[in-house]
Enzyme design. Structure first.
Site, PDB file in Angstrom:
ATOM      1  N   HIS A  92      -1.278   0.801  -9.523  1.00  0.00           N
ATOM      2  CA  HIS A  92      -1.970  -0.115  -8.599  1.00  0.00           C
ATOM      3  C   HIS A  92      -2.658  -1.247  -9.378  1.00  0.00           C
ATOM      4  CE1 HIS A  92      -3.990  -0.412  -4.407  1.00  0.00           C
ATOM      5  NE2 HIS A  92      -3.920  -1.614  -4.974  1.00  0.00           N
ATOM      6  N   ARG A 130       0.859  -1.181   0.000  1.00  0.00           N
ATOM      7  CA  ARG A 130       0.000   0.000   0.000  1.00  0.00           C
ATOM      8  C   ARG A 130       0.898   1.235   0.000  1.00  0.00           C
ATOM      9  NH1 ARG A 130      -3.752  -2.560  -1.525  1.00  0.00           N
ATOM     10  NH2 ARG A 130      -5.643  -3.071  -0.371  1.00  0.00           N
ATOM     11  N   GLU A 157      -3.128   8.001  -4.072  1.00  0.00           N
ATOM     12  CA  GLU A 157      -3.529   7.586  -5.430  1.00  0.00           C
ATOM     13  C   GLU A 157      -4.795   8.307  -5.882  1.00  0.00           C
ATOM     14  OE1 GLU A 157      -3.875   3.311  -5.194  1.00  0.00           O
ATOM     15  OE2 GLU A 157      -1.799   3.144  -4.545  1.00  0.00           O
TER      16      GLU A 157
HETATM   17  C1  8YV Z   1      -7.142  -4.257  -6.143  1.00  0.00           C
HETATM   18  C2  8YV Z   1      -5.772  -4.611  -3.917  1.00  0.00           C
HETATM   19  O1  8YV Z   1      -6.414  -3.589  -7.115  1.00  0.00           O
HETATM   20  O2  8YV Z   1      -6.492  -6.734  -3.226  1.00  0.00           O
HETATM   21  C3  8YV Z   1      -6.064  -5.646  -2.873  1.00  0.00           C
HETATM   22  O3  8YV Z   1      -5.881  -5.360  -1.681  1.00  0.00           O
HETATM   23  O4  8YV Z   1      -5.208  -3.614  -3.638  1.00  0.00           O
HETATM   24  C4  8YV Z   1      -6.090  -4.891  -5.336  1.00  0.00           C
HETATM   25  O5  8YV Z   1      -6.262  -6.224  -5.583  1.00  0.00           O
HETATM   26  C5  8YV Z   1      -8.175  -3.375  -5.659  1.00  0.00           C
HETATM   27  O6  8YV Z   1      -8.904  -3.802  -4.590  1.00  0.00           O
HETATM   28  C6  8YV Z   1      -9.119  -2.952  -6.777  1.00  0.00           C
HETATM   29  O7  8YV Z   1      -9.414  -1.666  -6.533  1.00  0.00           O
END
Ligand code: 8YV
Length: 309
Positions: A275, A228, A257
């Site tokens: 991301h 993150r 972001e």
């Molecule tokens: C996705 C993510 O890009 O699973 C996670 O924690 O950060 C990612 O898989 C996201 O949730 C889609 O917005």
């Protein structure tokens, strides 16, 4: 009414969403459109890595029963409040592990072998003038991983195939792996050439990559972040990269972001992706199946597929 928030066509092919959500009623984003009007009838919320269910949202939905997140990360959900109120929470683990680990290795190769710069070199016609700079070997470099959960382990397995010595930092030493353990991130950073962030975001891991860690990694070290954005203190990272105090970085996530510090745009030792760790059609479809499967299970009173709370 059940509110499905956070599923967009960008994440899930349109036909599939429509088909799969029927007969659920999709009410849209909190604070927008019909959402406030339906606050008393909403029973489910779908979140993702950027929009989850914070305390305010939960307090605004008196009949909320379940938060089904289109992510493995749970940092955008107030888990304590969900526990307190008996609201169930699900996420999308396992199905995205391989993609995120693949991207981590991709970023390492892209930074060390300067893949993006090389691509630009060919496209711009510079090859014809010819002064191609040599790059850096990946095979055999020491790799340090922060967080040795599913994704961290999948990265370690891949890095082993590149003959990399692996070390890691977790709060508690793992008894079932043979990788070298360091009890602090600074020690890990001092003893590896490539440092990868692969842990969940919590209050303890926010800014886990700080000035001290960056200095320990040093001018030849490379930072990879597929966790993150807030794991990294960008106010320290950016000047370190600009001044050459850190060797390079491969970043898939950012503190704010989709804002990315513009100072990074001109740096060839940095590779930036938006991301997209889990961003393949196969994985996003599997994640959507889990989100919807969990909602279906909840409303049919069946066991949840991937229950967190
Ligand atoms: C996705 C993510 O890009 O699973 C996670 O924690 O950060 C990612 O898989 C996201 O949730 C889609 O917005």
């Amino acid at each position: 009414h059940r509110c499905i928030d956070g599923l967009s066509n960008e994440h899930i092919p349109r036909t599939r969403t429509r088909e799969a959500l029927h007969p659920l009623q999709v009410l849209g984003l909190p604070g927008k459109g019909p959402f406030p009007r339906h606050r008393n009838t909403i029973r489910a919320v779908v979140g993702n890595a950027t929009a989850g269910a914070d305390g305010e949202l939960i307090d605004n939905l008196p009949n909320l029963e379940i938060v089904s997140s289109f992510s493995v990360g749970l940092d955008k959900i107030d888990l304590a409040k969900c526990r307190e109120k008996g609201i169930r929470v699900t996420n999308t683990p396992d199905v995205l592990t391989e993609d995120v680990a693949d991207l981590a290795i991709g970023l390492i190769l892209a930074v060390l072998r300067r893949l993006c710069e090389s691509d630009r070199y060919v496209r711009s016609g510079k090859w014809k003038k010819g002064d191609y700079k040599l790059t850096t070997k990946f095979t055999g470099k020491s790799v340090g991983i922060i967080g040795l959960g599913r994704i961290g382990l999948a990265i370690a397995k891949r890095a082993e195939a590149f003959s990399c010595p692996i070390s890691y930092y977790t709060r508690i030493k793992k008894s079932d792996v043979n990788y070298t353990y360091y009890p602090s991130v600074v020690e890990l950073a001092s003893n590896c050439q490539i440092l990868i962030v692969a842990c969940p975001l919590t209050e303890q891991t926010r800014h886990i990559i700080n000035r001290e860690v960056i200095d320990a990694l040093g001018p030849k070290g490379v930072l990879i972040n597929i966790g993150r954005g807030p794991h990294v203190d960008e106010r320290e990272l950016v000047p370190a990269l600009v001044e050459g105090r850190l060797g390079g970085a491969g970043l898939d996530v950012f503190e704010n972001e989709p804002e990315v510090p513009e100072e990074l745009f001109g740096l060839e030792n940095v590779v930036l992706t938006p991301h997209v760790g889990s961003g393949t059609v196969e994985t996003r479809t599997a994640m959507a199946d889990l989100v919807l499967g969990n909602l279906e299970a909840h409303f049919l009173s069946k066991p949840l597929l991937t229950q967190v709370v």
